[in-house]
Scaffold this motif. Structure first.
Motif, PDB file in Angstrom:
ATOM      1  N   ASP A 137      -5.385 -16.899 -10.938  1.00 38.81           N
ATOM      2  CA  ASP A 137      -5.926 -15.905 -10.012  1.00 38.81           C
ATOM      3  C   ASP A 137      -7.013 -16.519  -9.128  1.00 38.81           C
ATOM      4  N   ASN A 138      -7.835 -17.396  -9.707  1.00 36.37           N
ATOM      5  CA  ASN A 138      -8.893 -18.050  -8.928  1.00 36.37           C
ATOM      6  C   ASN A 138      -8.313 -18.871  -7.782  1.00 36.37           C
ATOM      7  N   PHE A 139      -7.267 -19.622  -8.069  1.00 35.35           N
ATOM      8  CA  PHE A 139      -6.673 -20.462  -7.032  1.00 35.35           C
ATOM      9  C   PHE A 139      -6.042 -19.601  -5.933  1.00 35.35           C
ATOM     10  N   ILE A 140      -5.349 -18.549  -6.330  1.00 37.71           N
ATOM     11  CA  ILE A 140      -4.725 -17.665  -5.339  1.00 37.71           C
ATOM     12  C   ILE A 140      -5.789 -17.042  -4.443  1.00 37.71           C
ATOM     13  N   ARG A 141      -6.856 -16.580  -5.053  1.00 34.21           N
ATOM     14  CA  ARG A 141      -7.909 -15.898  -4.290  1.00 34.21           C
ATOM     15  C   ARG A 141      -8.607 -16.839  -3.315  1.00 34.21           C
ATOM     16  N   GLU A 142      -8.846 -18.070  -3.730  1.00 31.45           N
ATOM     17  CA  GLU A 142      -9.662 -18.990  -2.934  1.00 31.45           C
ATOM     18  C   GLU A 142      -8.846 -19.932  -2.045  1.00 31.45           C
ATOM     19  N   ASN A 143      -7.525 -20.008  -2.277  1.00 35.56           N
ATOM     20  CA  ASN A 143      -6.727 -21.031  -1.568  1.00 35.56           C
ATOM     21  C   ASN A 143      -5.367 -20.493  -1.130  1.00 35.56           C
ATOM     22  N   THR A 144      -5.336 -19.305  -0.573  1.00 37.78           N
ATOM     23  CA  THR A 144      -4.060 -18.710  -0.182  1.00 37.78           C
ATOM     24  C   THR A 144      -3.306 -19.583   0.806  1.00 37.78           C
ATOM     25  N   GLY A 145      -4.013 -20.109   1.811  1.00 32.47           N
ATOM     26  CA  GLY A 145      -3.365 -20.955   2.804  1.00 32.47           C
ATOM     27  C   GLY A 145      -2.807 -22.229   2.204  1.00 32.47           C
ATOM     28  N   VAL A 146      -3.587 -22.849   1.311  1.00 34.59           N
ATOM     29  CA  VAL A 146      -3.138 -24.073   0.641  1.00 34.59           C
ATOM     30  C   VAL A 146      -1.895 -23.784  -0.198  1.00 34.59           C
ATOM     31  N   LEU A 147      -1.903 -22.685  -0.925  1.00 40.23           N
ATOM     32  CA  LEU A 147      -0.755 -22.299  -1.744  1.00 40.23           C
ATOM     33  C   LEU A 147       0.492 -22.132  -0.875  1.00 40.23           C
ATOM     34  N   ASN A 148       0.343 -21.480   0.255  1.00 41.78           N
ATOM     35  CA  ASN A 148       1.483 -21.294   1.156  1.00 41.78           C
ATOM     36  C   ASN A 148       2.038 -22.636   1.629  1.00 41.78           C
TER      37      ASN A 148
END
Length: 282
Positions: free
Chosen positions: A193-204
């Motif tokens: 959840d932390n990664f999704i919240r803070e790095n949405t663009g990177v995840l995409n």
């Protein structure tokens, strides 16, 4: 350069990730993807996600859903493999067991509680009409541990991916009594959840890159030979595996999620029905 930590099993399913890393596809997006092999499998990977020891994991659908239901602060962000996993049911080659039905009431070797080898033992027991509330387990950590446990009689059978264990069947270490396919698509990409919240663009960006690789993966010239050489497999086995395996570039559909929930509840492996918002990055 954004550092992103990712984990997965050291199996042929994950070659597209390694190819994309080696070819610099993530670095072109400003991402340094740090891959770590986790031979212990899904149970260990769930622990690492929960502890924030990784950002992403390529992980079994049923295992991460169970872990999220129990409080793991993570989400499924995309389906990765759209086809079932073929779980081979193995015994020591010298054992007296001849059929799957002979294994009723015996001890299953599992890598971790909450792992695929643990959860699929319940699915197999249900398929065989065994009592699922009295299954016995021995934790063996990884494939090498299973070889030792079965040889020494500390456990009686071991369920692991059919093609990964095929060399051990071929060399006479294991004998396979049959297969138990997952009743749903097997691997997903999960993120904390932390990664999704803070790095949405990177995840995409990460998903865009890997989806491009998986879309083209089967059409790569001589990919079957590359896989066979990289993972110590017979070419005929890799061809068989490739014919049965489909990669995905989309999120899990809701019908699949409901089927996994139904099965885990029925087998008493989770004690509540989680919402889709808890499980999926919507």
């Amino acid at each position: 350069m954004k550092i992103v930590k990712i984990i997965g099993v050291p199996e042929h399913f994950n070659l597209p990730w390694h190819m994309a890393i080696e070819e610099g596809a993530f670095e072109e997006r400003g991402i340094k993807l740090q891959w770590t092999d986790i031979p212990e499998g899904t149970g260990k990977m769930c622990q690492m996600l929960a502890a924030d020891d990784t950002d992403l994991a390529i992980i079994l659908t049923e295992g991460i859903l169970k872990s999220i239901t129990e409080g793991n602060p993570s989400k499924i962000v995309q389906q990765y493999i759209a086809s079932p996993l073929q779980w081979g049911i193995h015994v020591d080659a010298k054992s007296t067991y001849k059929t799957i039905s002979d294994l009723e009431g015996t001890r299953a070797a599992i890598s971790r509680f909450g792992s695929g080898s643990h959860l699929m033992a319940y699915v197999n027991a249900e398929n065989q009409s065994w009592k699922t509330d009295s299954l016995e387990f021995r934790v063996i950590n990884n494939l090498a541990g299973a070889v030792e446990a079965l040889a020494q009689g500390d456990a009686d059978y071991f369920m692991w991916e059919h093609f990964t264990t095929k060399p051990l069947v071929d060399d006479g270490t294991f004998r396979r009594l049959g297969d138990c396919p997952t009743p749903w698509p097997c691997f997903v990409v999960a993120a904390t959840d932390n990664f999704i919240r803070e790095n949405t663009g990177v995840l995409n960006h990460v998903l865009e890159v890997i989806n491009r690789y998986t879309e083209e993966f089967k059409s790569i010239p001589s990919i079957d030979r590359t896989l066979a050489n990289s993972y110590g497999q017979q070419l005929v086995d890799i061809k068989d595996w490739l014919s049965k395996t489909q990669w995905s570039q989309s999120q899990l559909n809701l019908q699949t999620i409901e089927k996994v929930k139904d099965t885990l509840i029925y087998l008493k492996l989770i004690d509540r029905r989680p919402t889709n918002a808890e499980i999926l990055k919507l």
